[in-house]
Scaffold this active site. Structure first.
Site, PDB file in Angstrom:
ATOM      1  N   ASP A  17       0.847  -1.196   0.000  1.00 50.03           N
ATOM      2  CA  ASP A  17       0.000   0.000   0.000  1.00 50.03           C
ATOM      3  C   ASP A  17       0.880   1.243   0.000  1.00 50.03           C
ATOM      4  O   ASP A  17       2.096   1.154   0.099  1.00 50.03           O
ATOM      5  CB  ASP A  17      -0.892  -0.003   1.254  1.00 50.03           C
ATOM      6  CG  ASP A  17      -0.056  -0.129   2.523  1.00 50.03           C
ATOM      7  OD1 ASP A  17       0.462   0.906   2.989  1.00 50.03           O
ATOM      8  OD2 ASP A  17       0.127  -1.257   3.029  1.00 50.03           O
ATOM      9  N   ASP A  45       0.641   3.538   2.438  1.00 48.59           N
ATOM     10  CA  ASP A  45       0.447   4.073   3.784  1.00 48.59           C
ATOM     11  C   ASP A  45      -0.756   5.015   3.738  1.00 48.59           C
ATOM     12  O   ASP A  45      -1.796   4.627   3.208  1.00 48.59           O
ATOM     13  CB  ASP A  45       1.733   4.751   4.270  1.00 48.59           C
ATOM     14  CG  ASP A  45       1.808   4.828   5.797  1.00 48.59           C
ATOM     15  OD1 ASP A  45       1.498   3.813   6.447  1.00 48.59           O
ATOM     16  OD2 ASP A  45       2.161   5.884   6.315  1.00 48.59           O
TER      17      ASP A  45
END
Length: 291
Positions: A212, A214
């Site tokens: 991802d 974050d």
């Protein structure tokens, strides 16, 4: 301890990586002076190399990052004779160019943990290891090479890994701060694992799997467990294939300095160290106490 089987390479599996393809497999339940490891250790052959696999969070992911008994995990691998440790972990990306599903082999660490036991050396025996370069450069290069052999994989060599306490993910302000520091990725488990591996005179490298962005990226949804798990399932297969290429090649002796990390680091004269402490450290300091 002398009756234990021997392994030269240790694999610490992160979220989702609970097994490796091995031959002549046996499962060991070890105890250490620091308590129990995360779970049973699986030993088997990968080509001509005997490897030991340990699931970091236990089978079924039952141990949080803060609760990890990293001293027990590293001590248990040391009991088996492990010289090189390859860690696999899920991380968030702090840089645009490191997209989800990319791999990173970091070369630096920033410690933002605060609740973890981070050294073997206490209770009357002090050592100050060199930790300027926290990952073994040689092992890291071989690991990155093994990723690159998969034409569909993207690997980034180098970069700083921020290790946060967790288990919650970052705030937006924290994520922006870490980006301003120049960090590349963020995770929860490489420390104190890397420090303890260095104290145990093991080579240590991390295969960090980006899941991802974050919470800093405006065009992507903030990190959630659902997003992480979806991308983890894709990353685990790639990680397993990478390790399947790498581990059988680790047959030669080490030429780096990791195997002598304690040579000039122990500052307490051995004759002044408590016997109980020396016994607890066992396989870690035996080469220095037996002189």
């Amino acid at each position: 301890m002398t009756d234990l089987p021997r392994a030269t390479v240790g694999i610490i599996g992160g979220t989702g990586l609970y097994d490796m393809q091995m031959e002549n497999v046996q499962e060991l339940t070890l105890s250490t002076p620091y308590g129990e490891p995360s779970g049973p250790i699986t030993i088997g052959r990968m080509g001509d190399v005997t490897a030991a696999f340990l699931p970091r969070h236990g089978i079924g992911h039952r141990i949080s990052p803060t609760e990890l008994n990293s001293r027990a995990n590293i001590h248990a691998l040391k009991q088996l004779g492990v010289e090189r440790v390859v860690s696999v972990s899920a991380v968030g990306s702090l840089r645009e160019e490191i997209a989800p599903l990319h791999m990173v082999v970091p070369d630096q660490l920033i410690d933002r943990t605060r609740l973890r036991e981070s050294t073997f050396f206490s209770d009357g025996l002090v050592a100050h290891i060199s930790f300027a370069d926290p990952f073994c450069a040689g092992l890291s290069a071989l690991l990155a090479n093994a990723v690159e052999e998969d034409a569909s994989a993207t690997v980034h060599r180098g970069g700083a890994l921020i290790v946060m306490e967790g288990p919650a993910f970052s705030t937006r302000a924290e994520s922006a701060l870490y980006r301003s520091w120049g960090a590349s990725i963020i995770g929860m488990t490489a420390l104190p694992e890397a420090k303890l591996a260095r104290e145990a005179e093991m080579c240590y490298a991390t295969l960090a799997c980006a899941t991802d962005y974050d919470v800093w990226h405006d065009e992507y949804a903030s990190v959630t467990v659902e997003v992480v798990i979806q991308n983890l399932e894709r990353n685990v297969a790639s990680s397993r294939e990478t390790l399947g290429r790498l581990i059988p090649r680790l047959t030669s002796g080490r030429t780096c300095g990791c195997g002598d990390a304690l040579r000039n680091a122990i500052v307490t004269p051995m004759h002044l160290a408590p016997q109980e402490t020396l016994e607890r450290l066992g396989p870690i300091v035996s080469r220095y106490t037996n002189k």
